[in-house]
Design a protein around this motif. Structure first.
Motif, mmCIF file in Angstrom:
data_model
loop_
_atom_site.group_PDB
_atom_site.id
_atom_site.type_symbol
_atom_site.label_atom_id
_atom_site.label_comp_id
_atom_site.label_asym_id
_atom_site.label_seq_id
_atom_site.Cartn_x
_atom_site.Cartn_y
_atom_site.Cartn_z
ATOM 1 N N LEU A 187 -48.491 -23.348 102.789
ATOM 2 C CA LEU A 187 -48.057 -22.332 103.733
ATOM 3 C C LEU A 187 -47.615 -21.083 102.980
ATOM 4 C CD1 LEU A 187 -45.855 -24.353 106.296
ATOM 5 C CD2 LEU A 187 -48.184 -23.493 106.658
ATOM 6 N N ALA A 188 -48.091 -19.927 103.448
ATOM 7 C CA ALA A 188 -47.622 -18.635 102.939
ATOM 8 C C ALA A 188 -46.834 -17.963 104.058
ATOM 9 C CB ALA A 188 -48.805 -17.765 102.520
ATOM 10 N N VAL A 189 -45.714 -17.339 103.697
ATOM 11 C CA VAL A 189 -44.782 -16.802 104.688
ATOM 12 C C VAL A 189 -44.495 -15.340 104.367
ATOM 13 C CG1 VAL A 189 -42.491 -17.068 105.733
ATOM 14 C CG2 VAL A 189 -43.742 -19.096 104.946
ATOM 15 N N SER A 190 -44.320 -14.537 105.415
ATOM 16 C CA SER A 190 -43.969 -13.129 105.241
ATOM 17 C C SER A 190 -42.826 -12.769 106.172
ATOM 18 C CB SER A 190 -45.179 -12.229 105.552
ATOM 19 O OG SER A 190 -44.846 -10.862 105.437
ATOM 20 N N ALA A 191 -41.968 -11.873 105.714
ATOM 21 C CA ALA A 191 -40.872 -11.340 106.529
ATOM 22 C C ALA A 191 -40.430 -10.037 105.884
ATOM 23 C CB ALA A 191 -39.710 -12.323 106.618
ATOM 24 N N GLY A 192 -39.398 -9.434 106.455
ATOM 25 C CA GLY A 192 -38.869 -8.189 105.906
ATOM 26 C C GLY A 192 -39.324 -6.991 106.709
ATOM 27 N N GLU A 193 -40.621 -6.927 106.989
ATOM 28 C CA GLU A 193 -41.203 -5.936 107.879
ATOM 29 C C GLU A 193 -42.417 -6.576 108.533
ATOM 30 O OE1 GLU A 193 -40.389 -1.439 107.140
ATOM 31 O OE2 GLU A 193 -41.867 -2.133 105.705
ATOM 32 N N ARG A 194 -42.946 -5.902 109.560
ATOM 33 C CA ARG A 194 -44.134 -6.424 110.235
ATOM 34 C C ARG A 194 -45.288 -6.527 109.256
ATOM 35 N NH1 ARG A 194 -48.499 -3.554 112.580
ATOM 36 N NH2 ARG A 194 -49.518 -4.579 114.349
ATOM 37 N N LEU A 195 -46.003 -7.653 109.307
ATOM 38 C CA LEU A 195 -47.182 -7.846 108.471
ATOM 39 C C LEU A 195 -48.375 -7.202 109.164
ATOM 40 C CD1 LEU A 195 -48.388 -9.336 105.923
ATOM 41 C CD2 LEU A 195 -49.024 -11.149 107.536
ATOM 42 N N PRO A 196 -48.978 -6.172 108.584
ATOM 43 C CA PRO A 196 -50.131 -5.544 109.224
ATOM 44 C C PRO A 196 -51.287 -6.533 109.376
ATOM 45 C CG PRO A 196 -49.244 -4.131 107.500
ATOM 46 C CD PRO A 196 -48.575 -5.462 107.355
ATOM 47 N N PRO A 197 -51.964 -6.542 110.520
ATOM 48 C CA PRO A 197 -53.122 -7.440 110.688
ATOM 49 C C PRO A 197 -54.166 -7.263 109.589
ATOM 50 C CG PRO A 197 -52.505 -6.481 112.796
ATOM 51 C CD PRO A 197 -51.667 -5.790 111.749
ATOM 52 N N GLU A 198 -54.309 -6.037 109.096
ATOM 53 C CA GLU A 198 -55.270 -5.780 108.029
ATOM 54 C C GLU A 198 -54.950 -6.619 106.790
ATOM 55 O OE1 GLU A 198 -58.265 -4.019 105.625
ATOM 56 O OE2 GLU A 198 -57.996 -4.027 107.809
ATOM 57 N N ILE A 199 -53.679 -6.688 106.420
ATOM 58 C CA ILE A 199 -53.273 -7.478 105.260
ATOM 59 C C ILE A 199 -53.460 -8.966 105.552
ATOM 60 C CG2 ILE A 199 -51.349 -8.054 103.721
ATOM 61 C CD1 ILE A 199 -52.429 -5.177 103.441
#
Length: 530
Positions: free
Chosen positions: A303-315
């Motif tokens: 699993l890879a997780v992101s937070a802090g700001e919105r993750l752009p769909p492009e990324i």
């Protein structure tokens, strides 16, 4: 004010009345499996038993210094066993641990010392050059320095000597009994729009987030190995890299260095983590370097997780295409300690922060606190068992931020018909153009779809006529020329994808976007006369 039923999973997480984070997250697993590795690196592995013993020595040394329950201990350390030992050592005796960025400026340290009223500071030798000028008037004998290169200064103590005289036996219980509702630690906000404020968190809060997010969303277990690019002084990193793995008897990869894509791929290959955490700007930087030839192996990551700001769909789409992994995007805050909205594995919707985490409710309201219709942008309010008790020394701000059990996040969101939450930006980043709301993240993501763009930030500025207009700041690929022609091309590129009023009136080129220490774009620094 009329109450709106929150959309979420509000099933409460039970917490015992008497509870101490050092006992639960460190002593408990150390008693169950003392030889299991808690910290994989860097620079060397540390077992649960050894880590608990180190924390116990730190607790004894703090007691020897006369640190009383409720007194603050400032921790200025990189990610390390010493950080964990200092943090939990303070908690064991009922003191309040205050971790801060070990790579910041003199002015910040002066603020942290003054604001927290710390009785003792545990400082890495690499931070001394900035810390010492800030510590004028702070007793030298109340400074403990971590690092082999420290040769001694005035009455400051060396960490090894300081803990060396303390008992090594790992106690089965904390040195001083604490209640679940006793203060345990401060976390300073990133200060993206002003002076950092300390959010006060209680012993129970870590238990709530580890059960709600780590267990409920990630399904963390003892076989996992976490690696967080975000550091331990940051609320997001504190969970990812410390108490989440400890809660499950898992292991973590710690790296004291500044995050860099080259370093990250090195540690991925060396330690083979199963859970990977970063912020959107780092995912973008990593993809940029991979496009330039850097080899990254994510085959061990489940699993890879992101937070802090919105993750752009492009990324999101580029990462999935490159590594076959869906990034679980979510949103949390220093005030809520960790994630309260998150995507779920197998149910990810690009561009969405997912749905509420177990134990949390969320609602979207207008400026008067009334619910807004589905699909309409409003203010996100959230409640849950990990909510901060207040801002240290700022009761008036606490009163403005908390309404009964609800925390006013300051974020603009909308909820789609299927219950997914979509981040639109900070309330003070939103702009009204031609009477219509414009979310900077929407325009930024459109810009990121252009092959020449690496990073983008959009802010609202007031023109000579007194009207608000979107202004874009971009960072381009190395092989792209930042020319007026490219600027006009980017404007037309956005215009072909979004309504005309959302198109930037101008595009400006920068070498880098201003960011906080935690990787968030500081849009407020981009506003001003143009």
């Amino acid at each position: 004010m009329r109450e709106q039923a929150g959309a979420g999973s509000s099933e409460s997480i039970q917490v015992p009345e008497q509870f101490n984070i050092a006992e639960y997250f460190l002593n408990r697993p150390a008693a169950e499996h003392p030889d299991r590795i808690a910290i994989v690196g860097e620079p060397a592995p540390v077992s649960y038993g050894a880590l608990a013993a180190l924390a116990n020595r730190a607790a004894s040394a703090l007691m020897r210094e006369g640190i009383a329950p409720g007194e603050r201990v400032l921790i200025i350390l990189p990610d390390s066993a010493e950080f964990m030992a200092a943090f939990f050592g303070g908690a064991k005796i009922g003191a309040i641990s205050v971790p801060v960025n070990p790579m910041t400026r003199e002015a910040d340290y002066a603020h942290y010392l003054r604001d927290s009223g710390a009785r003792l500071a545990i400082v890495h030798e690499g931070a001394l050059a900035a810390f010492l000028p800030a510590a004028s008037g702070f007793p030298s004998e109340s400074v403990v320095v971590v690092g082999d290169g420290f040769a001694g200064h005035a009455k400051m103590k060396r960490w090894r000597d300081w803990i060396g005289a303390s008992e090594e036996k790992t106690s089965a219980r904390p040195k001083r009994s604490t209640q679940a509702t006793d203060p345990a630690f401060f976390l300073y906000t990133s200060g993206s729009g002003g002076t950092p404020k300390a959010a006060v968190h209680l012993h129970k809060d870590m238990l709530v987030t580890s059960r709600g997010f780590a267990r409920g969303v990630l399904g963390i277990n003892s076989a996992d190995r976490t690696y967080s690019v975000s550091k331990l002084f940051f609320a997001y990193g504190l969970g990812n890299g410390m108490y989440f793995p400890l809660s499950a008897g898992a292991s973590c990869v710690l790296d004291p260095e500044r995050p860099r894509p080259e370093r990250t791929v090195e540690l991925l290959a060396k330690h083979r983590p199963t859970l990977f955490f970063a912020v959107p700007t780092f995912y973008a930087a990593l993809l940029r370097e991979v496009d330039r030839g850097l080899t990254a192996d994510f085959s061990s990551v489940r699993l890879a997780v992101s937070a802090g700001e919105r993750l752009p769909p492009e990324i999101f789409e580029r990462f999935k295409a490159r590594f076959g992994l869906e990034i679980l995007d979510g949103i949390g805050s220093t005030e809520m300690l960790h994630m309260f909205l998150s995507a779920r594995h197998g149910r990810v919707r690009a561009g969405s922060c997912g749905v509420p985490v177990q134990g949390y409710d969320a609602k979207i309201v207008d400026d008067a606190g009334w619910p807004v219709p589905e699909g309409e942008i409003g203010n996100l309010w959230v409640k849950g068992g990990s909510a901060f008790s207040g801002y240290w020394g700022i009761p008036e701000l606490t009163a403005r931020t908390k309404q009964a059990d609800w925390v006013i996040t300051g974020d603009k969101f909308y909820r789609d018909p299927e219950g997914y939450y979509h981040y639109c930006g900070r309330a003070d980043d939103m702009m009204k153009v031609s009477g219509m709301w414009v979310a900077p993240t929407e325009v930024e993501n459109a810009l990121l779809g252009h092959p020449a763009i690496v990073e983008a930030a959009v802010v609202g500025v007031i023109d000579a006529a007194g009207l608000t207009r979107p202004l874009a700041f971009v960072v381009v690929q190395m092989d792209a020329a930042p020319t007026p022609a490219l600027g006009e091309e980017l404007r037309e590129f956005v215009r072909s994808r979004l309504p005309g009023y959302k198109c930037p009136s101008e595009v400006k080129f920068l070498d880098a976007l201003p960011k906080t220490a935690t990787g968030k774009i500081q849009r407020f620094r981009l506003r001003g006369p143009t």
